[in-house]
Enzyme design. Structure first.
Site, PDB file in Angstrom:
ATOM      1  N   HIS A   3      34.851  61.194  40.218  1.00  0.00           N
ATOM      2  CA  HIS A   3      34.315  60.633  38.966  1.00  0.00           C
ATOM      3  C   HIS A   3      33.587  61.667  38.107  1.00  0.00           C
ATOM      4  O   HIS A   3      32.504  61.411  37.575  1.00  0.00           O
ATOM      5  CB  HIS A   3      33.380  59.461  39.273  1.00  0.00           C
ATOM      6  CG  HIS A   3      34.066  58.282  39.881  1.00  0.00           C
ATOM      7  ND1 HIS A   3      35.357  57.919  39.576  1.00  0.00           N
ATOM      8  CD2 HIS A   3      33.617  57.361  40.788  1.00  0.00           C
ATOM      9  CE1 HIS A   3      35.685  56.835  40.261  1.00  0.00           C
ATOM     10  NE2 HIS A   3      34.656  56.483  41.004  1.00  0.00           N
ATOM     11  N   HIS A  22      33.409  51.473  35.541  1.00  0.00           N
ATOM     12  CA  HIS A  22      33.212  51.219  36.970  1.00  0.00           C
ATOM     13  C   HIS A  22      32.327  49.990  37.202  1.00  0.00           C
ATOM     14  O   HIS A  22      31.398  50.021  38.011  1.00  0.00           O
ATOM     15  CB  HIS A  22      32.580  52.445  37.624  1.00  0.00           C
ATOM     16  CG  HIS A  22      32.933  52.622  39.073  1.00  0.00           C
ATOM     17  ND1 HIS A  22      32.857  51.601  40.001  1.00  0.00           N
ATOM     18  CD2 HIS A  22      33.376  53.709  39.755  1.00  0.00           C
ATOM     19  CE1 HIS A  22      33.219  52.051  41.181  1.00  0.00           C
ATOM     20  NE2 HIS A  22      33.543  53.338  41.068  1.00  0.00           N
ATOM     21  N   GLU A  61      39.386  49.139  38.685  1.00  0.00           N
ATOM     22  CA  GLU A  61      39.270  50.144  37.638  1.00  0.00           C
ATOM     23  C   GLU A  61      40.652  50.509  37.105  1.00  0.00           C
ATOM     24  O   GLU A  61      41.497  51.025  37.844  1.00  0.00           O
ATOM     25  CB  GLU A  61      38.588  51.392  38.183  1.00  0.00           C
ATOM     26  CG  GLU A  61      37.211  51.142  38.786  1.00  0.00           C
ATOM     27  CD  GLU A  61      36.879  52.157  39.855  1.00  0.00           C
ATOM     28  OE1 GLU A  61      36.575  53.307  39.498  1.00  0.00           O
ATOM     29  OE2 GLU A  61      36.935  51.801  41.048  1.00  0.00           O
TER      30      GLU A  61
END
Length: 386
Positions: free
Chosen positions: A142, A213, A351
């Site tokens: 991420h 998220h 996601e």
């Protein structure tokens, strides 16, 4: 004028002035609240020299979303259940400080530059190897050490149902090339949709994979685990991973495996089966390859239903993949805004995304963005009840 009448009118005028003064005084001192009791003042602070705040979106049907520009986070989402009661279906924390101190960095965050994992924290582009910070075992997750979940976004709220967030990620920030300008527009429509529109440009070739998220519990934050939620994924294949959760590069059919959600299934119905992939992820933490079922001009990615609330969430996207995460690393170390702990599997994530590790896997859809291109993608989370 009669003296008594004169005094009476003076009394009325003075009373009105005092009421007005009192009202202004209350407005100045009162902390604005969201529909679920979130206090705006709990988010009013300065981080990295930039102002942080809480932003409230509403629609005509009383649905409500609350965001903070710290990390571009969705803090709460109030949705009517089958009885018409508003339920907060997104888990979140009560203040900016709580997000800064949380052991889980991704609650509700806008993720970038690259959502999901990049193997061994490096990739090759235009003959050059770029090295990233390995913040997830040997891999980058991420966006690295300070991904977009830790930055303060510039925020504009043009109306009651729209929030525009923008950020300039400078060349080589977290190891990624190019000055990368990104804008995310979150819109709460009167059809009870939370729409996410992403747009970005760069002045050098780079890689990009943006997503949100949000951690969901359709029975409501603090209502217990999500194992009895019904889940349908419009995907016939998923990406098997190695022990560090990097895709092997193969596409595996879901048929005959615990990963088959082509028909509605409780999330927990097979989550404890003996299966190497479930063992690697400690549950579901895998990318599904969407089968491109068309709906709303996009791909229908998923349908989830809360077993207690009757709330249904349909996800539509222009992205080729969907990461399903069943809350396997939640450890009761953080306290939600409701006062509940973030217990094991008390929320799930879906996601919308390109595939993990795409910069290192040429057989996956490309995530490269060049200076002559504009990155645009949209996803919709639509809510109903029955």
């Amino acid at each position: 004028m009669n003296i008594k009448k004169h005094h009476f009118f003076i009394f009325l005028i003075l009373g009105a002035l005092e009421a007005c003064h009192s009202s202004n005084r209350e407005t100045a001192n009162e902390q604005p609240t969201a529909g679920n009791g979130l206090m705006a003042d709990s988010f009013k602070t300065t981080i990295d020299g930039k102002a942080v705040a809480l932003y409230r979106l509403v629609n005509a049907k009383h649905m409500e979303a609350n965001f903070t520009n710290y990390g571009g986070r969705l803090v709460s989402l109030l949705v009517p259940d089958k009885a018409g009661k508003l339920i907060d279906v997104v888990v979140g924390l009560p203040s900016a400080k709580a997000y800064q101190e949380a052991t889980e960095p991704y609650f509700g965050a806008t993720i970038g530059r690259y959502g999901n994992r990049i193997a061994k924290g490096r990739f090759k582009l235009d003959g050059q190897v770029y090295t990233l910070f390995a913040n997830n075992g040997p891999n980058t997750l991420h966006g690295g050490k300070k991904g977009f979940q830790y930055v303060v976004w510039d925020a504009k709220q043009p109306n009651a149902h729209t929030l525009e967030l923008s950020y300039l990620s400078k060349d080589m920030e977290e190891g990624f090339p190019g000055n990368f300008k990104v804008k995310v527009t979150y819109t709460l429509t009167d059809d009870n949709e939370l729409k996410m529109d992403y747009e970005a440009t760069t002045d050098k070739n780079t890689v990009v994979n943006l997503t949100n998220h949000a951690f969901f519990n359709l029975n409501g934050e603090g209502s217990g685990d999500i194992l009895k939620h019904s889940l349908q994924l419009y995907a016939n294949y998923f990406l098997p991973v190695d022990s560090t959760l990097i895709p092997t590069g193969k596409l595996q059919q879901v048929a005959g495996t615990p990963f088959d959600f082509t028909q509605p299934q409780p999330i927990g119905s097979r989550i404890n089966q003996q299966n190497e992939q479930l063992a690697f992820g400690k549950g579901y933490d895998h990318n599904y390859v969407l089968n491109k079922t068309k709906a709303l001009g996009m791909y229908h990615a998923a349908t989830v239903k809360g077993d207690k609330s009757g709330i249904v969430m349909d996800i539509y996207t222009q992205e080729p993949g969907l990461q399903f995460y069943s809350g396997n690393f939640m450890q009761s170390k953080n306290t939600f805004k409701s006062g509940a702990k973030d217990g094991f599997r008390t929320a799930f994530c879906l996601e919308t995304q390109h595939f993990p590790d795409s910069p290192n896997q040429s057989n996956f859809p490309s995530t490269m963005l060049g200076p002559d291109q504009v990155y645009r993608t949209s996803s919709v989370y639509k809510f109903s009840n029955n």
